[in-house]
Design a protein around this motif. Structure first.
Motif, PDB file in Angstrom:
ATOM      1  N   THR A  12       9.913  19.454 -23.437  1.00 24.90           N
ATOM      2  CA  THR A  12      10.528  19.627 -24.751  1.00 24.90           C
ATOM      3  C   THR A  12      11.747  18.723 -24.821  1.00 24.90           C
ATOM      4  OG1 THR A  12       9.777  21.915 -24.920  1.00 24.90           O
ATOM      5  CG2 THR A  12      11.578  21.261 -26.363  1.00 24.90           C
ATOM      6  N   GLY A  13      11.726  17.811 -25.795  1.00 25.48           N
ATOM      7  CA  GLY A  13      12.856  16.928 -26.027  1.00 25.48           C
ATOM      8  C   GLY A  13      13.621  17.410 -27.240  1.00 25.48           C
ATOM      9  N   SER A  14      14.919  17.135 -27.277  1.00 27.60           N
ATOM     10  CA  SER A  14      15.708  17.528 -28.443  1.00 27.60           C
ATOM     11  C   SER A  14      16.573  16.363 -28.895  1.00 27.60           C
ATOM     12  CB  SER A  14      16.563  18.755 -28.136  1.00 27.60           C
ATOM     13  OG  SER A  14      17.530  18.459 -27.163  1.00 27.60           O
ATOM     14  N   SER A  15      16.937  16.400 -30.182  1.00 24.44           N
ATOM     15  CA  SER A  15      17.729  15.328 -30.765  1.00 24.44           C
ATOM     16  C   SER A  15      18.393  15.813 -32.044  1.00 24.44           C
ATOM     17  CB  SER A  15      16.837  14.126 -31.085  1.00 24.44           C
ATOM     18  OG  SER A  15      17.542  13.160 -31.836  1.00 24.44           O
ATOM     19  N   THR A  16      19.581  15.313 -32.303  1.00 22.31           N
ATOM     20  CA  THR A  16      20.245  15.589 -33.574  1.00 22.31           C
ATOM     21  C   THR A  16      19.804  14.588 -34.633  1.00 22.31           C
ATOM     22  OG1 THR A  16      22.128  14.228 -32.919  1.00 22.31           O
ATOM     23  CG2 THR A  16      22.288  16.596 -32.489  1.00 22.31           C
ATOM     24  N   VAL A  17      19.092  13.537 -34.219  1.00 26.64           N
ATOM     25  CA  VAL A  17      18.691  12.448 -35.115  1.00 26.64           C
ATOM     26  C   VAL A  17      17.367  12.747 -35.813  1.00 26.64           C
ATOM     27  CG1 VAL A  17      18.124   9.998 -35.237  1.00 26.64           C
ATOM     28  CG2 VAL A  17      19.960  10.775 -33.726  1.00 26.64           C
ATOM     29  N   ALA A  26      12.490  12.581 -24.423  1.00 28.92           N
ATOM     30  CA  ALA A  26      11.695  13.316 -23.430  1.00 28.92           C
ATOM     31  C   ALA A  26      10.893  12.359 -22.552  1.00 28.92           C
ATOM     32  CB  ALA A  26      10.763  14.306 -24.134  1.00 28.92           C
ATOM     33  N   ILE A  27      10.260  11.363 -23.167  1.00 26.48           N
ATOM     34  CA  ILE A  27       9.451  10.407 -22.404  1.00 26.48           C
ATOM     35  C   ILE A  27      10.339   9.535 -21.518  1.00 26.48           C
ATOM     36  CG2 ILE A  27       7.932   8.392 -22.595  1.00 26.48           C
ATOM     37  CD1 ILE A  27       6.698   9.788 -25.070  1.00 26.48           C
ATOM     38  N   ALA A  28      11.472   9.099 -22.042  1.00 25.47           N
ATOM     39  CA  ALA A  28      12.388   8.270 -21.243  1.00 25.47           C
ATOM     40  C   ALA A  28      12.889   9.035 -20.021  1.00 25.47           C
ATOM     41  CB  ALA A  28      13.559   7.807 -22.101  1.00 25.47           C
ATOM     42  N   LYS A  29      13.236  10.286 -20.197  1.00 23.25           N
ATOM     43  CA  LYS A  29      13.726  11.095 -19.066  1.00 23.25           C
ATOM     44  C   LYS A  29      12.615  11.319 -18.047  1.00 23.25           C
ATOM     45  CE  LYS A  29      16.961  13.384 -17.030  1.00 23.25           C
ATOM     46  NZ  LYS A  29      18.096  12.668 -16.438  1.00 23.25           N
ATOM     47  N   ALA A  30      11.419  11.641 -18.516  1.00 23.12           N
ATOM     48  CA  ALA A  30      10.294  11.862 -17.598  1.00 23.12           C
ATOM     49  C   ALA A  30       9.970  10.579 -16.828  1.00 23.12           C
ATOM     50  CB  ALA A  30       9.072  12.342 -18.365  1.00 23.12           C
ATOM     51  N   TRP A  39       0.004   8.471 -21.966  1.00 21.80           N
ATOM     52  CA  TRP A  39      -0.144   8.993 -23.318  1.00 21.80           C
ATOM     53  C   TRP A  39       0.665  10.264 -23.487  1.00 21.80           C
ATOM     54  CZ3 TRP A  39      -2.172  13.862 -23.439  1.00 21.80           C
ATOM     55  CH2 TRP A  39      -2.948  14.268 -22.358  1.00 21.80           C
ATOM     56  N   PHE A  40       0.838  10.659 -24.739  1.00 23.23           N
ATOM     57  CA  PHE A  40       1.485  11.931 -25.044  1.00 23.23           C
ATOM     58  C   PHE A  40       0.837  12.564 -26.275  1.00 23.23           C
ATOM     59  CE2 PHE A  40       3.796   9.090 -27.811  1.00 23.23           C
ATOM     60  CZ  PHE A  40       4.093   9.858 -28.933  1.00 23.23           C
ATOM     61  N   GLU A  41       1.022  13.868 -26.398  1.00 23.79           N
ATOM     62  CA  GLU A  41       0.506  14.627 -27.536  1.00 23.79           C
ATOM     63  C   GLU A  41       1.585  15.615 -27.967  1.00 23.79           C
ATOM     64  OE1 GLU A  41      -2.978  17.974 -28.399  1.00 23.79           O
ATOM     65  OE2 GLU A  41      -2.720  17.132 -26.390  1.00 23.79           O
ATOM     66  N   VAL A  42       1.983  15.577 -29.225  1.00 25.58           N
ATOM     67  CA  VAL A  42       2.956  16.531 -29.753  1.00 25.58           C
ATOM     68  C   VAL A  42       2.225  17.843 -30.025  1.00 25.58           C
ATOM     69  CG1 VAL A  42       4.510  17.067 -31.669  1.00 25.58           C
ATOM     70  CG2 VAL A  42       4.421  14.735 -30.746  1.00 25.58           C
ATOM     71  N   ILE A  43       2.729  18.928 -29.445  1.00 20.64           N
ATOM     72  CA  ILE A  43       2.056  20.211 -29.636  1.00 20.64           C
ATOM     73  C   ILE A  43       2.878  21.194 -30.458  1.00 20.64           C
ATOM     74  CG2 ILE A  43       0.581  19.990 -27.627  1.00 20.64           C
ATOM     75  CD1 ILE A  43       2.469  21.785 -26.087  1.00 20.64           C
ATOM     76  N   GLU A  44       4.186  20.926 -30.625  1.00 20.18           N
ATOM     77  CA  GLU A  44       5.005  21.822 -31.430  1.00 20.18           C
ATOM     78  C   GLU A  44       6.269  21.098 -31.882  1.00 20.18           C
ATOM     79  OE1 GLU A  44       6.509  25.260 -29.306  1.00 20.18           O
ATOM     80  OE2 GLU A  44       6.693  26.383 -31.171  1.00 20.18           O
ATOM     81  N   THR A  45       6.674  21.353 -33.105  1.00 22.02           N
ATOM     82  CA  THR A  45       7.918  20.817 -33.634  1.00 22.02           C
ATOM     83  C   THR A  45       8.713  21.972 -34.213  1.00 22.02           C
ATOM     84  OG1 THR A  45       6.813  18.752 -34.225  1.00 22.02           O
ATOM     85  CG2 THR A  45       8.951  19.164 -35.235  1.00 22.02           C
ATOM     86  N   ARG A  46       9.972  22.039 -33.851  1.00 26.27           N
ATOM     87  CA  ARG A  46      10.834  23.091 -34.382  1.00 26.27           C
ATOM     88  C   ARG A  46      12.267  22.554 -34.415  1.00 26.27           C
ATOM     89  NH1 ARG A  46       9.218  24.419 -29.387  1.00 26.27           N
ATOM     90  NH2 ARG A  46      10.831  24.557 -27.798  1.00 26.27           N
ATOM     91  N   GLY A  47      13.156  23.322 -34.980  1.00 22.93           N
ATOM     92  CA  GLY A  47      14.534  22.872 -35.062  1.00 22.93           C
ATOM     93  C   GLY A  47      15.507  24.024 -35.125  1.00 22.93           C
ATOM     94  N   HIS A  48      16.769  23.658 -35.079  1.00 17.81           N
ATOM     95  CA  HIS A  48      17.861  24.624 -35.133  1.00 17.81           C
ATOM     96  C   HIS A  48      18.652  24.357 -36.414  1.00 17.81           C
ATOM     97  CE1 HIS A  48      21.222  27.090 -33.883  1.00 17.81           C
ATOM     98  NE2 HIS A  48      22.030  26.076 -34.128  1.00 17.81           N
ATOM     99  N   VAL A  49      18.952  25.417 -37.144  1.00 17.32           N
ATOM    100  CA  VAL A  49      19.696  25.299 -38.388  1.00 17.32           C
ATOM    101  C   VAL A  49      21.091  25.887 -38.188  1.00 17.32           C
ATOM    102  CG1 VAL A  49      19.791  25.997 -40.817  1.00 17.32           C
ATOM    103  CG2 VAL A  49      17.588  25.452 -39.751  1.00 17.32           C
ATOM    104  N   LYS A  62       2.959  17.190 -24.559  1.00 18.43           N
ATOM    105  CA  LYS A  62       2.284  17.028 -23.276  1.00 18.43           C
ATOM    106  C   LYS A  62       2.229  15.544 -22.999  1.00 18.43           C
ATOM    107  CE  LYS A  62      -0.715  21.055 -23.511  1.00 18.43           C
ATOM    108  NZ  LYS A  62      -2.096  21.528 -23.531  1.00 18.43           N
ATOM    109  N   ILE A  63       2.540  15.186 -21.764  1.00 16.44           N
ATOM    110  CA  ILE A  63       2.369  13.792 -21.353  1.00 16.44           C
ATOM    111  C   ILE A  63       1.263  13.743 -20.314  1.00 16.44           C
ATOM    112  CG2 ILE A  63       4.715  13.068 -21.886  1.00 16.44           C
ATOM    113  CD1 ILE A  63       5.268  13.135 -18.844  1.00 16.44           C
ATOM    114  N   GLY A  64       0.506  12.667 -20.332  1.00 15.48           N
ATOM    115  CA  GLY A  64      -0.565  12.471 -19.361  1.00 15.48           C
ATOM    116  C   GLY A  64      -0.250  11.268 -18.503  1.00 15.48           C
ATOM    117  N   PHE A  65      -0.396  11.453 -17.221  1.00 21.06           N
ATOM    118  CA  PHE A  65      -0.176  10.333 -16.295  1.00 21.06           C
ATOM    119  C   PHE A  65      -1.257  10.348 -15.226  1.00 21.06           C
ATOM    120  CE2 PHE A  65       2.367  13.917 -14.933  1.00 21.06           C
ATOM    121  CZ  PHE A  65       2.212  13.980 -13.550  1.00 21.06           C
TER     122      PHE A  65
END
Length: 69
Positions: A12-17, A26-30, A39-49, A62-65
């Motif tokens: 799970t990656g997070s960003s204010t942008v 998330a991919i850069a850190k991994a 490859w990667f697949e987005v499985i959920e998107t959410r945010g904080h208000v 999910k990332i595949g390697f």
């Protein structure tokens, strides 16, 4: 032809942008510790208000390697 065996990892990656930035982070850190990400697949998107505005985005993916021989 090489036979590839893939491993999946959920992150799970997070960003204010925005969501794209959250995925990139998330991919850069991994990539710092995992080789052969293909490859990667987005499985959920959410945010904080906060105060009626989006404070930050969270994207679960999910990332595949490939596993090394």
């Amino acid at each position: 032809m090489t036979n590839h065996i893939y491993k999946l990892l959920e992150l799970t990656g997070s960003s204010t942008v925005g969501t794209d930035d959250a995925v990139q982070r998330a991919i850069a850190k991994a990539s710092e510790t995992i080789r052969n990400i293909h490859w990667f697949e987005v499985i959920e998107t959410r945010g904080h208000v906060a105060d009626g505005k989006v404070a930050h985005w969270q994207v679960t993916l999910k990332i595949g390697f490939t596993l090394e021989d």
